[in-house]
Write a protein that holds these residues in place. Structure first.
Motif, mmCIF file in Angstrom:
data_model
loop_
_atom_site.group_PDB
_atom_site.id
_atom_site.type_symbol
_atom_site.label_atom_id
_atom_site.label_comp_id
_atom_site.label_asym_id
_atom_site.label_seq_id
_atom_site.Cartn_x
_atom_site.Cartn_y
_atom_site.Cartn_z
ATOM 1 N N TYR A 1 0.844 -1.205 0.000
ATOM 2 C CA TYR A 1 0.000 0.000 0.000
ATOM 3 C C TYR A 1 0.876 1.252 0.000
ATOM 4 N N ASP A 2 1.481 1.539 -1.121
ATOM 5 C CA ASP A 2 2.455 2.628 -1.207
ATOM 6 C C ASP A 2 1.816 4.014 -1.297
ATOM 7 N N GLY A 3 0.618 4.197 -0.801
ATOM 8 C CA GLY A 3 -0.015 5.515 -0.792
ATOM 9 C C GLY A 3 -0.846 5.750 0.443
ATOM 10 N N LEU A 4 -0.882 4.784 1.342
ATOM 11 C CA LEU A 4 -1.738 4.883 2.529
ATOM 12 C C LEU A 4 -1.305 6.020 3.449
ATOM 13 N N VAL A 5 -0.009 6.092 3.763
ATOM 14 C CA VAL A 5 0.472 7.118 4.691
ATOM 15 C C VAL A 5 0.191 8.510 4.125
ATOM 16 N N GLU A 6 0.354 8.672 2.821
ATOM 17 C CA GLU A 6 0.048 9.963 2.195
ATOM 18 C C GLU A 6 -1.423 10.310 2.335
ATOM 19 N N SER A 7 -2.319 9.318 2.235
ATOM 20 C CA SER A 7 -3.760 9.582 2.342
ATOM 21 C C SER A 7 -4.139 10.088 3.725
ATOM 22 N N LEU A 8 -3.264 9.864 4.713
ATOM 23 C CA LEU A 8 -3.502 10.347 6.072
ATOM 24 C C LEU A 8 -2.698 11.603 6.388
ATOM 25 N N GLY A 9 -2.098 12.220 5.369
ATOM 26 C CA GLY A 9 -1.384 13.468 5.564
ATOM 27 C C GLY A 9 0.084 13.310 5.857
ATOM 28 N N GLY A 10 0.628 12.110 5.709
ATOM 29 C CA GLY A 10 2.038 11.878 5.970
ATOM 30 C C GLY A 10 2.873 11.959 4.711
ATOM 31 N N PRO A 11 4.184 11.789 4.829
ATOM 32 C CA PRO A 11 5.065 11.825 3.662
ATOM 33 C C PRO A 11 4.907 10.562 2.821
ATOM 34 N N ALA A 12 5.356 10.612 1.593
ATOM 35 C CA ALA A 12 5.321 9.422 0.730
ATOM 36 C C ALA A 12 6.084 8.296 1.418
ATOM 37 N N THR A 13 5.392 7.194 1.672
ATOM 38 C CA THR A 13 5.976 6.100 2.447
ATOM 39 C C THR A 13 5.501 4.770 1.892
ATOM 40 N N ALA A 14 6.432 3.911 1.567
ATOM 41 C CA ALA A 14 6.069 2.574 1.110
ATOM 42 C C ALA A 14 5.576 1.754 2.290
ATOM 43 N N GLY A 15 4.671 0.820 2.016
ATOM 44 C CA GLY A 15 4.170 -0.054 3.072
ATOM 45 C C GLY A 15 3.664 -1.359 2.505
ATOM 46 N N VAL A 16 3.782 -2.405 3.287
ATOM 47 C CA VAL A 16 3.239 -3.705 2.899
ATOM 48 C C VAL A 16 2.881 -4.444 4.178
ATOM 49 N N GLY A 17 1.785 -5.196 4.143
ATOM 50 C CA GLY A 17 1.375 -5.884 5.358
ATOM 51 C C GLY A 17 0.323 -6.938 5.106
ATOM 52 N N TRP A 18 -0.010 -7.670 6.168
ATOM 53 C CA TRP A 18 -1.076 -8.667 6.095
ATOM 54 C C TRP A 18 -1.774 -8.802 7.438
ATOM 55 N N ALA A 19 -2.948 -9.399 7.401
ATOM 56 C CA ALA A 19 -3.698 -9.676 8.620
ATOM 57 C C ALA A 19 -4.364 -11.029 8.481
ATOM 58 N N ALA A 20 -4.644 -11.659 9.623
ATOM 59 C CA ALA A 20 -5.326 -12.955 9.647
ATOM 60 C C ALA A 20 -6.249 -13.006 10.842
ATOM 61 N N GLY A 21 -7.391 -13.664 10.683
ATOM 62 C CA GLY A 21 -8.337 -13.819 11.773
ATOM 63 C C GLY A 21 -7.906 -14.932 12.721
ATOM 64 N N VAL A 22 -7.800 -14.610 14.012
ATOM 65 C CA VAL A 22 -7.367 -15.615 14.979
ATOM 66 C C VAL A 22 -8.391 -16.742 15.076
ATOM 67 N N GLU A 23 -9.680 -16.392 15.090
ATOM 68 C CA GLU A 23 -10.708 -17.426 15.199
ATOM 69 C C GLU A 23 -10.644 -18.408 14.032
ATOM 70 N N ARG A 24 -10.425 -17.891 12.841
ATOM 71 C CA ARG A 24 -10.390 -18.769 11.670
ATOM 72 C C ARG A 24 -9.149 -19.647 11.676
ATOM 73 N N LEU A 25 -8.015 -19.097 12.095
ATOM 74 C CA LEU A 25 -6.824 -19.926 12.225
ATOM 75 C C LEU A 25 -7.025 -20.997 13.296
ATOM 76 N N ALA A 26 -7.666 -20.615 14.401
ATOM 77 C CA ALA A 26 -7.884 -21.561 15.495
ATOM 78 C C ALA A 26 -8.772 -22.725 15.074
ATOM 79 N N MET A 27 -9.675 -22.486 14.128
ATOM 80 C CA MET A 27 -10.544 -23.556 13.633
ATOM 81 C C MET A 27 -9.775 -24.590 12.824
ATOM 82 N N LEU A 28 -8.592 -24.218 12.338
ATOM 83 C CA LEU A 28 -7.849 -25.087 11.426
ATOM 84 C C LEU A 28 -6.727 -25.867 12.104
ATOM 85 N N ILE A 29 -6.487 -25.607 13.396
ATOM 86 C CA ILE A 29 -5.374 -26.280 14.063
ATOM 87 C C ILE A 29 -5.877 -27.438 14.908
ATOM 88 N N ASP A 30 -4.971 -28.383 15.203
ATOM 89 C CA ASP A 30 -5.298 -29.459 16.127
ATOM 90 C C ASP A 30 -5.437 -28.881 17.532
#
Length: 406
Positions: free
Chosen positions: A289-318
């Motif tokens: 998301y190389d434009g997110l920080v700028e959309s909030l009034g910050g300087p041009a800043t590269a960014g990359v990330g991910w998220a995962a649902g804990v409940e959904r991961l918990a459903m898949l583990i032993d």
């Protein structure tokens, strides 16, 4: 006196206990252990933010902002919103706290997030996410590192049958040219699109590509792909990501219809998908998301990330095994109770997990102690006027109680 009626649990929320809590805790503990291997720092951000943090960053036209956010005026008249995701709040913190001085910033967080949507399997209105972000890194190596972290996390959780789907949204020039081509294509087939996709055509046309409506699929499947509009620079970036994943041993597959609708998304987009959760099969997703920080009034800043649902991961583990104490301290004679409590305190202060069993008949106390499945038992009785103890090792070769209490 009238019976007091207990308030019901709010729809879309949950109480997590016993087996479910062990799964939940195992996901978080594994995430914390793996993130340390990659040198990611932990960050905590507020549960609520100024509504503009999410309206500007997630986008006014998205379902999250227009339909799903929990927003409310506070007593001062300001509009606040319970966080529906973590990335925007971390970007706001990056700006307001001057974290640019630490760039690239590699952070993780976890906690409750809130979205007003229809509760369904693994999805709640208050649910929990784990999140990993890199801010201030323009190189594709940051994308590779985040994806490798995610892949290792899923592997160490023992989750099988998950596929990493990978795509690129190109740079600004690539995305703009592709968007124009998509708009022309969809305009030519307006009569075949669903009502939702017609609304997206005016505001967010890329989202039509991942529409689940059967009416949209033939049109979406026939839409032009991004590769025909790829700039040389964007193509080289994506190729570097692919080679990095191959070098790290991360298996992936290309999904040319995988998109992120907001304008600030660039280059890499990805999802880890399983067929074990029905139609809602995404367990971890993110992108650059190389434009997110700028959309909030910050300087041009590269960014990359991910998220995962804990409940959904918990459903898949032993199911993790329940914790068993190192020592069960049994009070056979109530007159020896104080001596048992003193020993219990010494054991715990020495890092030995111990539980006290001191109620019921002597026979029931032994039975209850054995049900705890401790590594050893320590029984306190009386010998004349003196409290004495005797131990029995049930698992292992060394008495930890004897070592501590000697």
């Amino acid at each position: 006196m009238a019976r007091i009626q207990t308030p019901a649990r709010v729809r879309g929320t949950q109480d997590i206990f016993r087996d479910e809590e062990r799964r939940f805790a195992h996901v978080l503990a594994t995430f914390d252990r793996v993130r340390r291997l990659y040198g990611f720092e932990r960050v905590e951000t507020p549960v609520f933010e100024d509504t503009q943090v999410f309206a500007r960053s997630i986008g006014e036209t998205t379902d999250v902002v227009s339909k799903e956010m929990y927003s409310f005026p506070d007593k001062g008249g300001d509009s606040l919103t319970l966080r529906p995701e973590f990335t925007a709040g971390i970007a706001r913190a990056y700006i307001t706290n001057g974290w640019q001085q630490y760039a690239p910033v590699k952070v993780v967080t976890s906690g409750a997030v809130f979205r007003y949507e229809r509760p369904q399997k693994g999805r709640y209105r208050q649910f929990h996410q784990i999140d990993a972000e890199v801010l201030g890194a323009t190189e594709p190596a940051a994308d590779v590192e985040l994806l490798t972290l995610a892949d290792q996390l899923l592997a160490e959780l023992g989750i099988e049958g998950v596929t990493l789907q990978l795509n690129t949204l190109g740079d600004a020039a690539t995305r703009d040219a592709w968007r124009d081509a998509l708009v022309a294509h969809f305009e030519a087939h307006r009569g075949d699109l669903s009502e939702d996709s017609l609304a997206r055509l005016a505001k967010n046309p890329l989202r039509i590509l991942d529409s689940k409506d059967p009416r949209d699929r033939p049109v979406a499947d026939a839409a032009p792909g991004i590769d025909a509009y790829m700039s040389a620079e964007a193509g080289a970036f994506f190729e570097t990501v692919q080679k990095g994943l191959d070098a790290a041993g991360v298996r992936w597959t290309r999904n040319e219809r995988l998109v992120r609708g907001l304008d600030y998304y660039r280059h890499t987009a990805f999802e880890f998908v399983t067929d074990r959760l029905g139609a809602q099969g995404t367990v971890l997703a993110g992108g650059r998301y190389d434009g997110l920080v700028e959309s909030l009034g910050g300087p041009a800043t590269a960014g990359v990330g991910w998220a995962a649902g804990v409940e959904r991961l918990a459903m898949l583990i032993d199911e993790p095994a329940a914790a068993r104490p190192d020592v069960a301290v049994v009070v056979e004679d109530d007159r020896a109770h104080d001596a048992a409590v003193a020993a219990l305190a010494r054991l715990r202060r020495a890092g030995v997990s111990a539980q006290l069993v001191a109620t019921g008949s002597p026979r029931k106390r032994y039975d209850r102690a054995l049900k705890l499945e401790p590594a050893e038992t320590l029984v306190f009785a009386m010998d004349g006027d003196a409290a004495v103890s005797r131990g029995r090792v049930l698992r292992g070769e060394v008495s930890r109680a004897a070592e501590v209490l000697a």
